[in-house]
Design a protein around this motif. Structure first.
Motif, PDB file in Angstrom:
ATOM      1  N   SER A   1       0.821  -1.209   0.000  1.00 47.49           N
ATOM      2  CA  SER A   1       0.000   0.000   0.000  1.00 47.49           C
ATOM      3  C   SER A   1       0.855   1.257   0.000  1.00 47.49           C
ATOM      4  N   CYS A   2       1.938   1.239   0.803  1.00 52.72           N
ATOM      5  CA  CYS A   2       2.834   2.407   0.845  1.00 52.72           C
ATOM      6  C   CYS A   2       3.490   2.635  -0.519  1.00 52.72           C
TER       7      CYS A   2
ATOM      8  N   ALA B   1       2.920   5.949  -2.797  1.00 54.65           N
ATOM      9  CA  ALA B   1       4.035   6.761  -3.264  1.00 54.65           C
ATOM     10  C   ALA B   1       3.976   6.929  -4.779  1.00 54.65           C
TER      11      ALA B   1
END
Length: 510
Positions: free
Chosen positions: A375-376, A380
């Protein structure tokens, strides 16, 4: 002179001399395979008397395979009349009688010893046509297991016997790796420890050969039977122990009557005979009077009716024992769940099963961490994409404000507000997530993104000096930025929903 007279006296011969027999030649020993008619001796007969008193007749007294034949003058020859067999008679003592024709007749006898020489005409002989022997399994290596003996009636080298095993294979392995034989004594030795579960018998062919020229031989079959020993513990086939270390669970309803079949313990023994006869018994139970085990069947049945006060979890230890000497045994632990209904049993399985390791919790933690990391990374990516879009939009605004190169700008790739709305509507969807019996239904309504776009009026109010073409470029640029933002946001949400759904499915499967 006139007074002398001649007197002739005649001496009459009387039979006062015995015949004389002389052996002029003798061929001894005689090979037993000598052909009949072969001369083995010459005899000369002489009697000093005259007339009939000097006539001699020779003959043999006994019924022997030899015969005297008259040759010339006073010579006789001794010939073989029949085939000789050294294994029956190895030496003959021949009596030759010589008698004259006088009155009374006088006779003389001589004895001739004839030795019969051996020829290799007999193979070695075994006393029996076949042999058999029993060998207990797990025998020590190198132990003597049997002995064979062959006899050769010949003599000397013709009777010297050597033993050997015919070349053969057992289970694709040379026979010489299992058994060996002493070539001089005929004693057999085991070269390995036999296992009844692998080999039950060995079929051998022993050859006995003499040392004659040419050598003669004979064979005999030997059967070695491996005897079973009680060296295998009973193997329990059912119930099988779970791989996670817990015990299996059997179900028994509280409404079961006495004699209700709960389960059956199935076991086998690789041995044979009484070493494989199995008996079952209840070794230990949390409630000793509640269950019974069949002695020969292994069936676990209720001994009485189940009561409400009986515990939900019943633990049984069943022992399986063979009848070998000494007996060997194995045990299995059974867990019986007692409940009024199957749903009640399933609801309480958590309290029955043995707690296992924390692999599930660790796996869940790994899944959560993986979802967070993905998810990160995805967030990004979206931020970078938005930044690039905003930078392009800002650069385009600056160019429009300065009025440089407006005429040369390419037209927007979008085809107006109606096209944008039709494009966005294709991404409206519903997402339903279901995991195990706990289900969740997430619905994304069909959004109307037309309100988020810059209206024509706001664009006109922003710069009334723009031409019609400038207005369309401004509106298309703003729409492009808004659409890109919405698409990125929707892609981000769809990625999050996909990974949450994947984690739920994996957790439920494990």
């Amino acid at each position: 002179l006139l007074g002398r007279t001649k007197v002739l006296i005649s001496v009459e011969d009387v039979n006062d001399n015995r015949p004389e027999v002389t052996i002029t030649s003798l061929f001894s020993p005689v090979l037993e395979n000598t052909l009949p008619g072969t001369v083995i001796a010459f005899l000369n007969v002489h009697d000093r008397d005259s007339g009939k008193n000097g006539q001699v007749v020779c003959y043999t007294r006994d019924n022997l395979p030899f015969q005297l034949e008259k040759s010339i003058d006073n010579y006789y020859r001794l010939v073989i009349w029949e085939y000789l067999d050294r294994e029956k008679i190895s030496m003959y003592n021949i009596t030759v009688m010589a008698s004259d024709l006088g009155t009374p007749p006088l006779s003389t006898e001589i004895h001739i010893a004839v030795h019969v020489a051996d020829t290799n005409d007999n193979p070695p002989i075994f006393p029996h046509a076949s042999y058999s022997a029993d060998i207990p399994e797990n025998n020590p290596r190198g132990a003597s297991i049997f002995s064979v003996t062959a006899h050769d009636p010949d003599s000397g080298n013709n009777a010297q016997v050597t033993y050997s095993l015919t070349k053969d294979t057992i289970m694709a392995t040379p026979l010489s790796s299992y058994v060996s034989i002493n070539s001089d004594t005929g004693v057999l030795y085991a070269l390995r420890s036999f296992d009844y579960e692998q080999i039950q018998d060995l079929q051998l062919l022993v050859t006995a050969s003499d040392s004659g020229d040419p050598p003669l031989s004979s064979n005999v079959s030997l059967s070695l039977f491996i005897l079973d020993q009680n060296d295998n513990v009973p193997e329990i086939l059912y119930p099988m122990l779970p791989t996670d270390g817990s015990t299996g669970v059997e179900l028994a309803p509280r409404s079961a009557e006495p004699g209700y079949l709960v389960t059956k313990v199935v076991a086998v023994d690789r041995d044979s005979g009484q070493n494989a006869w199995l008996s079952y018994r209840l070794l230990k139970a949390s409630d000793p009077g509640l269950f019974t085990v069949g002695l020969h069947t292994g069936e676990v049945r209720t001994a009485r009716a189940l009561l409400d006060r009986d515990a939900l979890k019943q633990s049984l230890v069943v022992a399986v024992q063979d009848h070998g000497q000494p007996p060997l045994s194995a045990t299995v632990t059974l867990t019986v769940a007692v409940a009024s209904s199957i749903p009640e049993v399933l609801a309480d399985l958590g309290s029955i099963r043995t707690p296992t390791s924390s692999d599930d919790s660790d796996l869940t933690l790994y899944l959560v961490v993986a979802v967070a990391v993905v998810s990160c990374i995805f967030l990004a990516f979206v931020i970078v994409l938005l930044a690039l879009r905003l930078w392009r939009w800002h650069k385009s605004s600056l160019l429009q404000a300065s009025g440089v190169g407006l005429a040369g700008l390419p037209a927007s790739g979008f085809v107006g507000m109606e096209g944008v709305q039709a494009f966005l509507k294709t991404y409206s969807h519903e997402v339903s997530l279901t995991s195990d019996s706990r289900g969740s239904h997430v619905i994304f309504p069909h959004p109307n993104y037309a309100d988020t776009l810059i209206s024509q009026e706001s664009c006109e109010k922003k710069d009334s000096l723009l031409t019609s073409r400038d207005f369309h470029e401004c509106r298309d640029e703003a729409a492009s930025v808004q659409v890109s933002s919405v698409l990125c946001l929707r892609l981000f949400l769809r990625g999050i929903i996909f990974f949450i759904h994947l984690s739920c499915v994996l957790k439920h499967a494990l």
